[in-house]
Enzyme design. Structure first.
Site, PDB file in Angstrom:
ATOM      1  N   ARG A 159       0.835  -1.223   0.000  1.00  0.00           N
ATOM      2  CA  ARG A 159       0.000   0.000   0.000  1.00  0.00           C
ATOM      3  C   ARG A 159       0.858   1.257   0.000  1.00  0.00           C
ATOM      4  NH1 ARG A 159      -2.532  -3.723  -0.704  1.00  0.00           N
ATOM      5  NH2 ARG A 159      -4.416  -4.432   0.319  1.00  0.00           N
ATOM      6  N   SER A 226     -10.686  -0.553   4.126  1.00  0.00           N
ATOM      7  CA  SER A 226      -9.886  -0.935   5.305  1.00  0.00           C
ATOM      8  C   SER A 226      -9.302   0.327   5.919  1.00  0.00           C
ATOM      9  CB  SER A 226      -8.740  -1.859   4.906  1.00  0.00           C
ATOM     10  OG  SER A 226      -9.271  -3.004   4.303  1.00  0.00           O
ATOM     11  N   GLU A 322      -4.561   3.112   7.261  1.00  0.00           N
ATOM     12  CA  GLU A 322      -4.320   3.025   5.812  1.00  0.00           C
ATOM     13  C   GLU A 322      -4.978   4.239   5.151  1.00  0.00           C
ATOM     14  OE1 GLU A 322      -5.026  -0.839   3.969  1.00  0.00           O
ATOM     15  OE2 GLU A 322      -5.751   0.172   2.167  1.00  0.00           O
TER      16      GLU A 322
HETATM   17  C1  LIG Z   1     -15.451   0.027   0.232  1.00  0.00           C
HETATM   18  C2  LIG Z   1     -13.974   0.191  -0.041  1.00  0.00           C
HETATM   19  C3  LIG Z   1     -13.178  -0.914  -0.280  1.00  0.00           C
HETATM   20  C4  LIG Z   1     -11.810  -0.786  -0.523  1.00  0.00           C
HETATM   21  N1  LIG Z   1     -11.062  -1.899  -0.773  1.00  0.00           N
HETATM   22  C5  LIG Z   1      -9.746  -1.790  -1.036  1.00  0.00           C
HETATM   23  C6  LIG Z   1      -8.941  -2.942  -1.333  1.00  0.00           C
HETATM   24  O1  LIG Z   1      -9.424  -4.072  -1.357  1.00  0.00           O
HETATM   25  N2  LIG Z   1      -7.636  -2.753  -1.581  1.00  0.00           N
HETATM   26  C7  LIG Z   1      -7.043  -1.525  -1.587  1.00  0.00           C
HETATM   27  O2  LIG Z   1      -5.840  -1.430  -1.847  1.00  0.00           O
HETATM   28  N3  LIG Z   1      -7.785  -0.417  -1.335  1.00  0.00           N
HETATM   29  C8  LIG Z   1      -9.105  -0.513  -1.044  1.00  0.00           C
HETATM   30  N4  LIG Z   1      -9.840   0.597  -0.762  1.00  0.00           N
HETATM   31  C9  LIG Z   1      -9.187   1.901  -0.704  1.00  0.00           C
HETATM   32  C10 LIG Z   1      -9.262   2.682  -2.029  1.00  0.00           C
HETATM   33  O3  LIG Z   1     -10.171   2.097  -2.897  1.00  0.00           O
HETATM   34  C11 LIG Z   1      -7.892   2.775  -2.702  1.00  0.00           C
HETATM   35  O4  LIG Z   1      -6.932   3.347  -1.849  1.00  0.00           O
HETATM   36  C12 LIG Z   1      -7.969   3.585  -4.009  1.00  0.00           C
HETATM   37  O5  LIG Z   1      -6.768   3.461  -4.727  1.00  0.00           O
HETATM   38  C13 LIG Z   1      -8.232   5.042  -3.760  1.00  0.00           C
HETATM   39  O6  LIG Z   1      -8.529   5.620  -4.992  1.00  0.00           O
HETATM   40  P1  LIG Z   1      -9.121   7.072  -5.128  1.00  0.00           P
HETATM   41  O7  LIG Z   1      -9.103   7.410  -6.571  1.00  0.00           O
HETATM   42  O8  LIG Z   1     -10.415   7.159  -4.446  1.00  0.00           O
HETATM   43  O9  LIG Z   1      -8.007   7.918  -4.378  1.00  0.00           O
HETATM   44  P2  LIG Z   1      -8.162   9.021  -3.233  1.00  0.00           P
HETATM   45  O10 LIG Z   1      -8.719   8.384  -2.016  1.00  0.00           O
HETATM   46  O11 LIG Z   1      -8.821  10.219  -3.758  1.00  0.00           O
HETATM   47  O12 LIG Z   1      -6.619   9.355  -3.004  1.00  0.00           O
HETATM   48  C14 LIG Z   1      -5.753   8.418  -2.441  1.00  0.00           C
HETATM   49  C15 LIG Z   1      -4.311   8.971  -2.553  1.00  0.00           C
HETATM   50  O13 LIG Z   1      -3.930   9.019  -3.898  1.00  0.00           O
HETATM   51  C16 LIG Z   1      -3.593  10.354  -4.289  1.00  0.00           C
HETATM   52  N5  LIG Z   1      -4.076  10.499  -5.670  1.00  0.00           N
HETATM   53  C17 LIG Z   1      -5.305  10.165  -6.142  1.00  0.00           C
HETATM   54  N6  LIG Z   1      -5.340  10.358  -7.477  1.00  0.00           N
HETATM   55  C18 LIG Z   1      -4.119  10.841  -7.823  1.00  0.00           C
HETATM   56  C19 LIG Z   1      -3.527  11.258  -9.057  1.00  0.00           C
HETATM   57  N7  LIG Z   1      -4.192  11.214 -10.215  1.00  0.00           N
HETATM   58  N8  LIG Z   1      -2.255  11.716  -9.035  1.00  0.00           N
HETATM   59  C20 LIG Z   1      -1.543  11.772  -7.880  1.00  0.00           C
HETATM   60  N9  LIG Z   1      -2.033  11.410  -6.686  1.00  0.00           N
HETATM   61  C21 LIG Z   1      -3.309  10.934  -6.674  1.00  0.00           C
HETATM   62  C22 LIG Z   1      -4.284  11.250  -3.299  1.00  0.00           C
HETATM   63  O14 LIG Z   1      -3.624  12.492  -3.168  1.00  0.00           O
HETATM   64  C23 LIG Z   1      -4.168  10.405  -2.035  1.00  0.00           C
HETATM   65  O15 LIG Z   1      -2.868  10.541  -1.503  1.00  0.00           O
HETATM   66  C24 LIG Z   1     -11.227   0.498  -0.522  1.00  0.00           C
HETATM   67  C25 LIG Z   1     -12.029   1.628  -0.306  1.00  0.00           C
HETATM   68  C26 LIG Z   1     -13.396   1.478  -0.069  1.00  0.00           C
HETATM   69  C27 LIG Z   1     -14.232   2.702   0.146  1.00  0.00           C
END
Ligand SMILES: Cc1cc2nc3c(=O)[nH]c(=O)nc-3n(C[C@H](O)[C@H](O)[C@H](O)COP(=O)(O)OP(=O)(O)OC[C@H]3O[C@@H](n4cnc5c(N)ncnc54)[C@H](O)[C@@H]3O)c2cc1C
Length: 326
Positions: A159, A226, A322
């Site tokens: 992660r 998580s 996380e």
């Molecule tokens: C119900 C649920 C289940 C989940 N299950 C999992 C799982 O099984 N495994 C797992 O690994 N994660 C899981 N997650 C967490 C989440 O899905 C991941 O961390 C995902 O990658 C976040 O994506 P996001 O686009 O929403 O990023 P955000 O939450 O908006 O951002 C996360 C980070 O990435 C950065 N970021 C986002 N986009 C960019 C970009 N284009 N350029 C530079 N930086 C950027 C942000 O600044 C921040 O630091 C889950 C979340 C939920 C709500």
């Protein structure tokens, strides 16, 4: 490029926390934004789908996000697929299977965007994004130039990646995944034993169903998935805990120690299903904190701190979030 002033971020984070950003900028793939931001004097936050974020107060700065309107990759060359950073990751997974490219099926139904998949090195069911990421193209907001990172340059870990350590510096615009034309099911994760896997689509559907049987659906209950990372402890701590709690699940051996199940520790400490203020611990998965109705980020932080304190006291193990707390 769309600019919004003083906008609520509630629709932009899956926890559904209602805070405001001074400015929100939404970027489309063809926008030229070079030199648009005064990085030195302006607070900047890059937001994907907000599915791993917990906002605890209004954001007094500019939030930059990539539009989620693109539903197909930008290009393909043999087994290399390049996708826009704002594309919904799960749409990319489906697209790859539809086009006979395999590898991402175990990452089905992880919320969020392609750009964040590289930042977070998302993982599930025995697969991680790093296993398939070929390269990442970004805009360096500090040095105001485009740059490309190879897989090795990204310093991926559990992660974790280089991008996580320099928040707000890189805007990831495109990620290229390297996939396989042959479907070799990855059933290494114990929970996948006996899952249908004649085709990658079958495995994807089974994984999707299993995920949502254990997780709150964002449209019903906000969460960040998580909330805590699985802690890694040294050998002495692991065997002490195993002695004290013979029912503790076996730990995964990793390079730097033994990776324990944070969900088990939280459950064993008695938090599963409990609520504090307007935040709860998901009854089917103790690792997930959820919005039990209009919660604030401070309430989430407070419940998380209570859990961390209790787990530390009962097991001598520190839990690190996380989720990113802003
Ligand atoms: C119900 C649920 C289940 C989940 N299950 C999992 C799982 O099984 N495994 C797992 O690994 N994660 C899981 N997650 C967490 C989440 O899905 C991941 O961390 C995902 O990658 C976040 O994506 P996001 O686009 O929403 O990023 P955000 O939450 O908006 O951002 C996360 C980070 O990435 C950065 N970021 C986002 N986009 C960019 C970009 N284009 N350029 C530079 N930086 C950027 C942000 O600044 C921040 O630091 C889950 C979340 C939920 C709500």
């Amino acid at each position: 490029m769309n600019n919004h002033e003083k906008i609520s971020l509630k629709p932009y984070n899956t926890f559904g926390i209602d805070v405001r950003a001074r400015r929100l900028v939404v970027i489309e793939p063809d926008d030229d934004f070079r030199g648009k931001w005064e990085v030195e004097s302006e607070r900047l936050l890059v937001l994907g789908g907000g599915s791993n974020m917990v906002f605890t107060k209004d954001y007094d700065g500019t939030v930059i996000t990539l539009s989620h309107s693109v539903t197909q990759p930008l290009g393909r060359s043999d087994t290399l697929v390049t996708a826009w950073g704002g594309m919904v990751m799960d749409d990319l997974v489906q697209w790859t299977l539809d086009h006979g490219l395999y590898g991402l099926e175990n990452l089905s139904a992880i919320p969020g965007t392609v750009g964040a998949s590289a930042v977070q090195n998302v993982g599930a069911y025995g697969a991680e994004a790093k296993d398939f990421i070929h390269s990442v193209e970004a805009y360096d907001l500090l040095e105001r130039r485009y740059c490309t990172f190879s897989n090795a340059d990204c310093h991926f870990a559990y992660r974790d990646s280089l991008f996580k350590h320099q928040p707000g510096r890189y805007l990831i615009l495109r990620v290229t995944y390297c996939l396989s034309e042959t479907f070799i099911p990855n059933l290494s994760y114990k929970a996948l034993e006996g899952m249908p896997h004649d085709t990658a689509q079958q495995l994807r559907e089974a994984i999707t169903e299993m995920r949502w049987s254990k997780l709150p659906r964002p449209e019903e209950h906000g969460s960040a998935g998580s909330f805590f990372k699985n802690p890694v402890v040294d050998e002495t701590t692991y065997f002490r805990l195993k002695d004290e709690h013979p029912d503790m699940p076996n730990a995964y051996r990793s390079d730097n120690g033994y990776k324990l199940s944070a969900g088990w520790l939280i459950d064993k400490a008695g938090w599963k299903g409990r609520t504090q203020d307007r935040v709860g611990v998901w009854p089917k998965n103790a690792l997930v904190l959820y919005n039990a109705g209009g919660c604030s980020g401070d309430e989430v932080r407070s419940l998380a701190a209570s859990i961390q304190q209790d787990v530390k006291q009962k097991f001598g193990v520190a839990l690190d979030p996380e989720a990113i707390i802003i």
